[in-house]
Write a protein that holds these residues in place. Structure first.
Motif, short mmCIF file in Angstrom:
data_model
loop_
_atom_site.label_atom_id
_atom_site.label_comp_id
_atom_site.label_asym_id
_atom_site.label_seq_id
_atom_site.Cartn_x
_atom_site.Cartn_y
_atom_site.Cartn_z
N ILE A 1 32.80 -18.63 20.61
CA ILE A 1 32.57 -19.20 19.29
C ILE A 1 33.53 -20.36 19.08
O ILE A 1 34.27 -20.75 19.99
N GLU A 2 33.52 -20.95 17.88
CA GLU A 2 34.49 -21.97 17.54
C GLU A 2 35.45 -21.43 16.48
O GLU A 2 35.02 -20.75 15.53
N ILE A 3 36.71 -21.71 16.65
CA ILE A 3 37.74 -21.26 15.71
C ILE A 3 38.50 -22.47 15.19
O ILE A 3 38.91 -23.34 15.96
N ASP B 1 41.14 -19.57 10.87
CA ASP B 1 40.03 -18.87 10.23
C ASP B 1 39.44 -17.88 11.21
O ASP B 1 39.03 -18.26 12.33
N ASN B 2 39.37 -16.60 10.83
CA ASN B 2 38.63 -15.63 11.62
C ASN B 2 37.14 -16.00 11.61
O ASN B 2 36.68 -16.78 10.78
N ARG B 3 36.40 -15.42 12.53
CA ARG B 3 34.94 -15.60 12.51
C ARG B 3 34.39 -15.17 11.15
O ARG B 3 34.89 -14.25 10.50
N ASP B 4 33.38 -15.86 10.69
CA ASP B 4 32.66 -15.57 9.44
C ASP B 4 33.40 -15.98 8.18
O ASP B 4 32.98 -15.63 7.07
N VAL B 5 34.52 -16.72 8.31
CA VAL B 5 35.14 -17.33 7.13
C VAL B 5 35.54 -18.76 7.47
O VAL B 5 35.72 -19.12 8.63
N GLY B 6 35.72 -19.56 6.42
CA GLY B 6 36.24 -20.91 6.58
C GLY B 6 35.40 -21.77 7.50
O GLY B 6 34.17 -21.75 7.46
N ASP C 1 36.14 -7.49 18.68
CA ASP C 1 35.66 -8.86 18.88
C ASP C 1 36.57 -9.87 18.19
O ASP C 1 36.84 -10.95 18.72
N LEU C 2 37.05 -9.52 17.00
CA LEU C 2 37.98 -10.40 16.29
C LEU C 2 39.30 -10.52 17.05
O LEU C 2 39.92 -11.59 17.09
N THR D 1 31.91 -12.19 4.58
CA THR D 1 32.90 -11.19 4.19
C THR D 1 32.33 -9.78 4.34
O THR D 1 33.02 -8.86 4.79
N ALA D 2 31.06 -9.61 3.96
CA ALA D 2 30.41 -8.30 4.10
C ALA D 2 30.34 -7.88 5.56
O ALA D 2 30.52 -6.70 5.89
N ARG D 3 30.09 -8.84 6.45
CA ARG D 3 30.04 -8.50 7.88
C ARG D 3 31.43 -8.11 8.39
O ARG D 3 31.56 -7.21 9.23
N GLN D 4 32.47 -8.79 7.90
CA GLN D 4 33.83 -8.40 8.28
C GLN D 4 34.15 -6.98 7.79
O GLN D 4 34.75 -6.19 8.53
#
Length: 281
Positions: free
Chosen positions: A10-12, A57-62, A85-86, A201-204
């Motif tokens: 992914i991209e971070i 930024d973690n995955r699924d935010v920012g 995964d995180l 956020t819900a997925r986290q």
């Protein structure tokens, strides 16, 4: 300046503070929180103590990759990913930074990720600092009031998001310290303008709930470990910090009266001193 790099497929997005020659220090934020929720002033204090600080930024935010195709997880269904995964994302970021290992500091869900990183990638973690976190949601269930704000329906517009932020932190913030409404509102606005994705956020949250109990695995963590926790935390009560410290051999717990589920500015010098003591040993 924000930089985006490829990491774990992914991209971070990340930002750094201090000299590249400093001790590498990675800051991992919590549920739904972006890298900006590590205050620049706090990062600069750490950099002044000889750290090369990276917040991301973690995955699924920012500005990192979002898993939009996974949708909003329904209660009781499988999650799109796990804390494993995180943690692997974090190791991938370290690869991109050219860091063989780093001092790792995580807050709330970030503490859970930091713990998982120390379990899955022990050679990558020089020291572990777990702040207002827990080895398992069951070890420190939130109060009824904290659960209500955590599960509140996401607002529909920017003004409502800002108002909800003040309401949320008035519940889970630090009762022993004055609530800075202006700062909370400004930060909520900045976060909204940078990226607003309640489904992420819900997925986290689903990942937290699906990732199980780390207590037994933390017994194998051998790096120097510091646990910081507020004694007035309603979202992750002090039992979470106590359970973390008890699970990691030799871990040291430092608790703070009047501190809730945030990082009160008056305590920054103490946090920085404790972290620096750990990373300098």
């Amino acid at each position: 300046m924000t930089t985006r790099v490829a990491a774990n497929g992914i991209e971070i997005a990340y930002e750094s503070f201090g000299s590249p020659d400093g001790r590498p220090l990675l800051l991992i934020m919590g549920l739904g929180a972006q890298l900006i929720h590590w205050d620049e002033g706090f990062c600069e204090l750490l950099a002044e103590q000889g750290h090369h600080v990276v917040r991301f930024d973690n995955r699924d935010v920012g500005l990192s990759t979002h898993f939009h195709d996974a949708g909003v997880p329904a209660m009781g269904t499988s999650s799109a990913y796990l804390l494993d995964d995180l943690a692997d994302d974090t190791a991938g970021l370290m690869d991109a930074l050219g860091w063989p290992a780093a001092h790792v500091v995580g807050a709330s869900m970030g503490g859970m990720i930091a713990q998982t990183l120390a379990i899955r990638h022990p050679a990558r973690v020089l020291t572990l600092t777990s702040i207002m976190s827990t080895p398992s949601p069951a070890a420190a269930p939130p109060t009824e009031a904290a659960t209500a704000v955590l599960m509140a329906r996401p607002p529909a517009d920017r003004a409502a998001v800002l108002a909800q932020a003040v309401q949320t932190w008035s519940v889970i913030g630090s009762p022993g310290y004055e609530l800075d409404h202006e700062r909370i509102t400004a930060l909520a606005g900045l976060a909204y303008d940078r990226c607003f994705d309640p489904a992420g956020t819900a997925r986290q949250l689903a990942a937290i709930m699906a990732s199980g109990d780390r207590t037994a695995l933390l017994a194998g963590v051998t790096v120097p470990t510091l646990v910081l926790h507020g004694e007035a935390d309603q979202l992750v009560p002090i039992a979470g910090g106590q359970a973390t410290a008890a699970a990691v051999p030799g871990a040291r717990l430092v608790s703070y009266p009047g501190m809730g589920h945030d990082l009160p500015r008056p305590l920054w010098p103490d946090f920085v001193a404790e972290i620096t003591k750990l990373t300098s040993a």
